[in-house]
Design a protein around this motif. Sequence first.
Motif, PDB file in Angstrom:
ATOM      1  N   PRO A 154      42.350  39.116  45.333  1.00 15.38           N
ATOM      2  CA  PRO A 154      41.380  39.025  44.236  1.00 15.38           C
ATOM      3  C   PRO A 154      41.279  40.282  43.376  1.00 15.38           C
ATOM      4  O   PRO A 154      41.373  41.406  43.873  1.00 15.38           O
ATOM      5  CB  PRO A 154      40.060  38.807  44.980  1.00 15.38           C
ATOM      6  N   VAL A 155      41.099  40.073  42.085  1.00 18.01           N
ATOM      7  CA  VAL A 155      40.626  41.129  41.199  1.00 18.01           C
ATOM      8  C   VAL A 155      39.118  41.207  41.396  1.00 18.01           C
ATOM      9  O   VAL A 155      38.420  40.197  41.262  1.00 18.01           O
ATOM     10  CB  VAL A 155      40.960  40.813  39.731  1.00 18.01           C
ATOM     11  N   THR A 156      38.610  42.364  41.737  1.00 21.71           N
ATOM     12  CA  THR A 156      37.199  42.490  42.099  1.00 21.71           C
ATOM     13  C   THR A 156      36.389  43.319  41.103  1.00 21.71           C
ATOM     14  O   THR A 156      35.166  43.278  41.129  1.00 21.71           O
ATOM     15  CB  THR A 156      37.054  43.136  43.494  1.00 21.71           C
ATOM     16  N   ASN A 157      37.080  44.060  40.235  1.00 21.33           N
ATOM     17  CA  ASN A 157      36.387  45.021  39.378  1.00 21.33           C
ATOM     18  C   ASN A 157      37.088  45.074  38.023  1.00 21.33           C
ATOM     19  O   ASN A 157      38.272  45.408  37.948  1.00 21.33           O
ATOM     20  CB  ASN A 157      36.410  46.401  40.053  1.00 21.33           C
ATOM     21  N   LEU A 158      36.369  44.745  36.960  1.00 20.56           N
ATOM     22  CA  LEU A 158      36.943  44.758  35.614  1.00 20.56           C
ATOM     23  C   LEU A 158      36.491  45.960  34.787  1.00 20.56           C
ATOM     24  O   LEU A 158      36.841  46.064  33.613  1.00 20.56           O
ATOM     25  CB  LEU A 158      36.576  43.454  34.882  1.00 20.56           C
ATOM     26  N   TYR A 159      35.693  46.839  35.380  1.00 17.45           N
ATOM     27  CA  TYR A 159      35.276  48.032  34.652  1.00 17.45           C
ATOM     28  C   TYR A 159      35.886  49.307  35.222  1.00 17.45           C
ATOM     29  O   TYR A 159      35.804  50.376  34.609  1.00 17.45           O
ATOM     30  CB  TYR A 159      33.752  48.155  34.596  1.00 17.45           C
TER      31      TYR A 159
ATOM     32  N   THR B 164      32.141  45.920  26.329  1.00 20.57           N
ATOM     33  CA  THR B 164      31.225  46.988  26.714  1.00 20.57           C
ATOM     34  C   THR B 164      31.254  47.144  28.227  1.00 20.57           C
ATOM     35  O   THR B 164      31.649  46.228  28.960  1.00 20.57           O
ATOM     36  CB  THR B 164      29.787  46.667  26.276  1.00 20.57           C
ATOM     37  N   LEU B 165      30.825  48.308  28.695  1.00 28.02           N
ATOM     38  CA  LEU B 165      30.740  48.534  30.134  1.00 28.02           C
ATOM     39  C   LEU B 165      29.800  47.516  30.774  1.00 28.02           C
ATOM     40  O   LEU B 165      30.084  46.977  31.859  1.00 28.02           O
ATOM     41  CB  LEU B 165      30.256  49.953  30.419  1.00 28.02           C
ATOM     42  N   GLU B 166      28.705  47.218  30.110  1.00 26.87           N
ATOM     43  CA  GLU B 166      27.734  46.264  30.643  1.00 26.87           C
ATOM     44  C   GLU B 166      28.362  44.877  30.831  1.00 26.87           C
ATOM     45  O   GLU B 166      28.156  44.226  31.854  1.00 26.87           O
ATOM     46  CB  GLU B 166      26.532  46.153  29.712  1.00 26.87           C
ATOM     47  N   GLU B 167      29.153  44.432  29.851  1.00 26.21           N
ATOM     48  CA  GLU B 167      29.776  43.107  29.945  1.00 26.21           C
ATOM     49  C   GLU B 167      30.861  43.086  31.014  1.00 26.21           C
ATOM     50  O   GLU B 167      31.013  42.101  31.731  1.00 26.21           O
ATOM     51  CB  GLU B 167      30.358  42.696  28.588  1.00 26.21           C
ATOM     52  N   ARG B 168      31.609  44.155  31.141  1.00 24.93           N
ATOM     53  CA  ARG B 168      32.623  44.220  32.191  1.00 24.93           C
ATOM     54  C   ARG B 168      31.973  44.212  33.575  1.00 24.93           C
ATOM     55  O   ARG B 168      32.494  43.591  34.513  1.00 24.93           O
ATOM     56  CB  ARG B 168      33.514  45.453  32.002  1.00 24.93           C
TER      57      ARG B 168
ATOM     58  N   SER C  60      43.229  44.579  29.485  1.00 28.14           N
ATOM     59  CA  SER C  60      42.330  43.432  29.587  1.00 28.14           C
ATOM     60  C   SER C  60      41.364  43.327  28.415  1.00 28.14           C
ATOM     61  O   SER C  60      40.426  42.538  28.456  1.00 28.14           O
ATOM     62  CB  SER C  60      41.532  43.506  30.901  1.00 28.14           C
ATOM     63  N   SER C  61      41.589  44.104  27.355  1.00 28.68           N
ATOM     64  CA  SER C  61      40.649  44.081  26.241  1.00 28.68           C
ATOM     65  C   SER C  61      40.582  42.714  25.574  1.00 28.68           C
ATOM     66  O   SER C  61      39.551  42.359  24.988  1.00 28.68           O
ATOM     67  CB  SER C  61      41.028  45.153  25.203  1.00 28.68           C
TER      68      SER C  61
ATOM     69  N   GLY D 177      41.405  50.836  38.453  1.00 29.95           N
ATOM     70  CA  GLY D 177      42.335  51.651  39.217  1.00 29.95           C
ATOM     71  C   GLY D 177      42.960  50.932  40.385  1.00 29.95           C
ATOM     72  O   GLY D 177      43.878  51.452  41.014  1.00 29.95           O
ATOM     73  N   ALA D 178      42.492  49.731  40.691  1.00 31.24           N
ATOM     74  CA  ALA D 178      43.011  48.988  41.842  1.00 31.24           C
ATOM     75  C   ALA D 178      43.947  47.860  41.430  1.00 31.24           C
ATOM     76  O   ALA D 178      44.181  46.935  42.185  1.00 31.24           O
ATOM     77  CB  ALA D 178      41.858  48.428  42.671  1.00 31.24           C
ATOM     78  N   ASN D 179      44.496  47.944  40.221  1.00 30.48           N
ATOM     79  CA  ASN D 179      45.453  46.919  39.824  1.00 30.48           C
ATOM     80  C   ASN D 179      46.384  47.468  38.742  1.00 30.48           C
ATOM     81  O   ASN D 179      46.140  48.523  38.165  1.00 30.48           O
ATOM     82  CB  ASN D 179      44.737  45.654  39.335  1.00 30.48           C
TER      83      ASN D 179
END
Length: 274
Positions: free
Chosen positions: A158-163, A182-186, A173-174, A166-168
């Motif tokens: 799984p992709v677990t973090n979109l903000y 925005t950071l909030e949306e990610r 992904s913009s 560093g783990a993929n």
Amino acid sequence: MDIPKGIKEDLVYKNTSARDLKLTFFPPAQKKYDSAPIYFIIPGGGWHVEDRQSMISFSARSVDSLLNEGFAVVSIDYRVCTEGVAMAEIITDCFDAMRYVAHFADVLGVDKSSFVLSGHSAGAHLALMLGFASPEEFSDNYEFNDEFSVKSVAAMSPVTNLYDCGANKLKDSSDLFVGCDTLEERKRTSPINYVGKNCPPTLLCAGTSDYLVFSTASEKLYNELKEAGADCKLVLSHFGGHCFEKVHNSLEPSISLEGIQDIITEYILEKIQK
């Protein structure tokens, strides 16, 4: 939107300007429950492509096993970013598919309080989001709003973090956040942002030689779930790739895709009985 009588394999759950979104429904091969638990599987494809039939093939071993254990199986379409939608809308489509199944639970003979979710890669990200986030947070005034419950989640690579990517090694992904990057949306669309003790039982499976989505993504999410007091399990296929395949000439994965599928089946059966 009405469910077609007598037709249960390919159902339109949502009409969009891009296309009609469909789900494939399989009734249990063996009747073991008055209302069948639902094995709800989500295809991957980097949120750029998706093919619900490919997910049925990818998960064929667990699909067959759980159908014979009295589960119904649902595999879904969702819009992708190349169709002009952002990540929140993709997640909303997936929630709407669950809302559709929950609304027609009696017709389909399923238990809307017993969804078990699985997916691979981007599909695993979406499965975790459906399990961890509140449906109310991802809503587009869909015509059905029946309540439902998730019993467990089994996420593969799984992709677990979109903000914090560093783990993929995913592409930029913009394009998943056009007009809302925005950071909030990610954070809003990242499973790791929803960790808490009330997360459903979660199985995380990853290959340590996955060079697309690193196994450290699953390890970090597992550690945070454990720290929060959630029920979770981590399974690592040592030397396994993104699909738990062999990627080193001389080193076999410690757990093959078939083995991962057996672990998923066992985990789901264990959790559904609790």
